[in-house]
Design a protein around this motif. Structure first.
Motif, short mmCIF file in Angstrom:
data_model
loop_
_atom_site.label_atom_id
_atom_site.label_comp_id
_atom_site.label_asym_id
_atom_site.label_seq_id
_atom_site.Cartn_x
_atom_site.Cartn_y
_atom_site.Cartn_z
N PRO A 92 -52.10 -14.63 51.20
CA PRO A 92 -50.60 -15.22 50.21
C PRO A 92 -50.34 -16.48 49.62
CG PRO A 92 -50.17 -13.23 51.52
CD PRO A 92 -51.69 -14.48 52.86
N ARG A 93 -50.65 -17.05 50.30
CA ARG A 93 -50.05 -18.66 49.75
C ARG A 93 -51.18 -19.28 49.44
NH1 ARG A 93 -45.08 -21.57 51.98
NH2 ARG A 93 -46.67 -22.98 51.62
N SER A 94 -52.42 -18.90 49.72
CA SER A 94 -54.10 -19.74 49.27
C SER A 94 -53.58 -18.99 47.68
CB SER A 94 -54.84 -19.31 50.24
OG SER A 94 -55.32 -18.34 49.67
N THR A 95 -53.27 -17.95 47.06
CA THR A 95 -53.53 -17.24 46.38
C THR A 95 -52.53 -18.03 45.13
OG1 THR A 95 -52.38 -16.19 45.99
CG2 THR A 95 -53.78 -15.35 46.81
N PHE A 96 -51.21 -19.02 45.49
CA PHE A 96 -50.43 -19.25 44.12
C PHE A 96 -51.51 -20.34 43.21
CE2 PHE A 96 -48.40 -22.92 43.05
CZ PHE A 96 -47.29 -22.64 42.15
N GLY A 97 -52.48 -21.24 43.52
CA GLY A 97 -53.65 -21.81 42.62
C GLY A 97 -53.95 -21.20 41.42
N PRO A 98 -54.44 -20.41 42.46
CA PRO A 98 -55.65 -19.26 41.39
C PRO A 98 -55.53 -18.64 40.21
CG PRO A 98 -56.73 -19.84 43.45
CD PRO A 98 -54.94 -19.83 44.09
N VAL A 99 -54.20 -17.81 41.16
CA VAL A 99 -53.69 -16.22 40.26
C VAL A 99 -52.51 -17.58 38.93
CG1 VAL A 99 -51.39 -15.21 39.89
CG2 VAL A 99 -53.13 -15.09 41.81
N VAL A 100 -51.98 -18.88 39.21
CA VAL A 100 -51.03 -20.01 38.31
C VAL A 100 -52.01 -20.02 37.21
CG1 VAL A 100 -49.87 -21.64 37.97
CG2 VAL A 100 -48.63 -20.19 39.66
N LEU A 101 -53.46 -20.63 37.43
CA LEU A 101 -54.17 -21.16 36.63
C LEU A 101 -54.89 -20.42 35.65
CD1 LEU A 101 -55.98 -23.70 36.25
CD2 LEU A 101 -57.33 -23.19 37.79
N LEU A 102 -55.62 -18.73 36.34
CA LEU A 102 -55.43 -17.64 35.38
C LEU A 102 -54.67 -17.41 34.32
CD1 LEU A 102 -57.96 -15.65 35.03
CD2 LEU A 102 -56.80 -14.09 36.44
N GLY A 103 -53.44 -17.47 35.14
CA GLY A 103 -52.29 -16.84 34.32
C GLY A 103 -51.95 -18.41 32.61
N ALA A 133 -48.48 -11.65 39.84
CA ALA A 133 -47.73 -12.74 40.80
C ALA A 133 -46.81 -11.92 40.95
CB ALA A 133 -47.39 -13.59 39.44
N VAL A 134 -46.08 -11.16 39.77
CA VAL A 134 -44.81 -9.83 40.72
C VAL A 134 -44.81 -9.58 41.97
CG1 VAL A 134 -44.17 -7.67 40.34
CG2 VAL A 134 -44.13 -9.16 38.73
N ARG A 135 -46.41 -9.16 42.53
CA ARG A 135 -46.75 -8.78 43.84
C ARG A 135 -46.88 -10.01 44.85
NH1 ARG A 135 -51.36 -7.89 46.87
NH2 ARG A 135 -51.49 -6.10 48.74
N LEU A 136 -46.80 -11.28 44.76
CA LEU A 136 -47.32 -12.25 45.36
C LEU A 136 -46.09 -13.19 45.50
CD1 LEU A 136 -50.78 -12.52 44.73
CD2 LEU A 136 -49.78 -11.45 47.11
N VAL A 137 -45.30 -13.49 44.66
CA VAL A 137 -44.67 -14.87 44.27
C VAL A 137 -44.16 -14.70 45.57
CG1 VAL A 137 -42.46 -13.39 43.02
CG2 VAL A 137 -43.01 -15.55 42.71
N ALA A 173 -38.00 -12.88 39.16
CA ALA A 173 -37.13 -11.97 37.29
C ALA A 173 -38.36 -12.45 36.52
CB ALA A 173 -35.92 -11.71 37.26
N VAL A 174 -38.52 -13.44 36.73
CA VAL A 174 -39.44 -14.72 35.54
C VAL A 174 -41.19 -13.97 35.34
CG1 VAL A 174 -40.64 -16.48 34.54
CG2 VAL A 174 -37.72 -16.10 35.24
N THR A 175 -41.15 -13.44 36.76
CA THR A 175 -42.67 -13.07 36.66
C THR A 175 -42.71 -11.55 36.00
OG1 THR A 175 -42.42 -12.16 38.99
CG2 THR A 175 -43.19 -14.77 38.49
N VAL A 176 -41.69 -10.72 36.39
CA VAL A 176 -41.74 -9.70 35.79
C VAL A 176 -41.61 -9.40 34.46
CG1 VAL A 176 -39.94 -7.28 35.90
CG2 VAL A 176 -40.14 -8.32 38.37
N LEU A 177 -40.83 -10.34 33.88
CA LEU A 177 -40.47 -10.75 32.53
C LEU A 177 -41.80 -10.85 32.22
CD1 LEU A 177 -38.84 -10.55 30.03
CD2 LEU A 177 -38.21 -12.93 30.26
N ALA A 178 -42.36 -11.80 32.62
CA ALA A 178 -44.08 -11.89 31.76
C ALA A 178 -44.93 -11.05 32.16
CB ALA A 178 -44.33 -12.96 32.67
N LEU A 179 -45.20 -10.27 32.96
CA LEU A 179 -45.15 -8.55 32.92
C LEU A 179 -45.40 -7.77 31.88
CD1 LEU A 179 -47.34 -6.78 34.34
CD2 LEU A 179 -46.17 -6.17 35.99
#
Length: 205
Positions: free
Chosen positions: A8-19, A156-160, A91-97
């Motif tokens: 899950p930690r390795s998903t940080f870069g790809p998910v944030v970049l995609l977002g 992000a909500v799931r993995l943050v 909370a910020v990721t939920v708002l972004a969703l």
């Protein structure tokens, strides 16, 4: 035991970049023309009327301002995620969703409303009884980007909770350390260390 945590930690870069890419694309596309059209001998590219027609209905920012605003909210949300931690970050990721879902809804609504608005404007300006409209490539970009915003923010909500956070060591120094060695000396030593670093000296020498 370490493998499930590492993945899950390795998903940080790809998910944030995609977002970030998706939100930026949605914001850029939201300021472009989504629909073009013509009526009779009158075309939206004609000289004096081009700006008028574009303003009336073809431009995404003017006719669907909510889509552009929500795209900017999602983009700002990703910036906040990068520099915060803990429950506030979640909370910020939920708002972004929520903003991403609204972005999809606003973009999809434009599919039904913008062609009719443009056709009405063309008929009024040209005085004819026929008009044709078509979507531009920017509308496709906006729709795809909105869907990617939902996918990335949902991830992000799931993995943050498993993502790395900016440590407290990056916070500005301040306050006394309660180690029993004297309340006045500890903060003085910390200040001396920072002053030495500012002056280019090695405080450990």
């Amino acid at each position: 035991m370490a493998e499930p945590t590492r993945r899950p930690r390795s998903t940080f870069g790809p998910v944030v970049l995609l977002g970030l890419v998706a939100a930026t694309a949605a914001a850029v596309a939201g300021s472009k023309s989504w629909v073009t059209g013509s009526s009779g001998d009158f075309d939206t590219a004609d000289q004096g009327n081009q700006a008028m027609v574009s303003t009336l209905s073809a431009n995404g920012a003017s006719e669907s301002p909510l889509a552009l605003a929500l795209a900017l909210v999602v983009l700002a949300g990703w910036g906040v995620v990068l520099v915060t931690r803990g429950g506030f970050r979640r909370a910020v990721t939920v708002l972004a969703l929520v903003a991403s879902v609204g972005l999809v809804a606003a973009t999809a609504e434009a599919f039904w409303s913008l062609p009719g608005k443009l056709a009405d404007a063309l008929l009024e300006l040209s005085g004819t009884d026929t008009a044709s409209t078509s979507f531009t490539g920017w509308y496709a970009v906006a729709l795809v980007a909105a869907l990617l915003c939902v996918a990335s923010t949902a991830a992000a909500v799931r993995l943050v909770p498993t993502w790395p956070e900016m440590g407290s060591r990056y916070d500005a120094p301040g306050g006394a350390a309660a180690d029993g060695s004297g309340a006045a000396e500890v903060p003085t030593e910390n200040i001396d260390i920072w002053k030495a670093l500012d002056e280019g000296r090695d405080p450990t020498a």
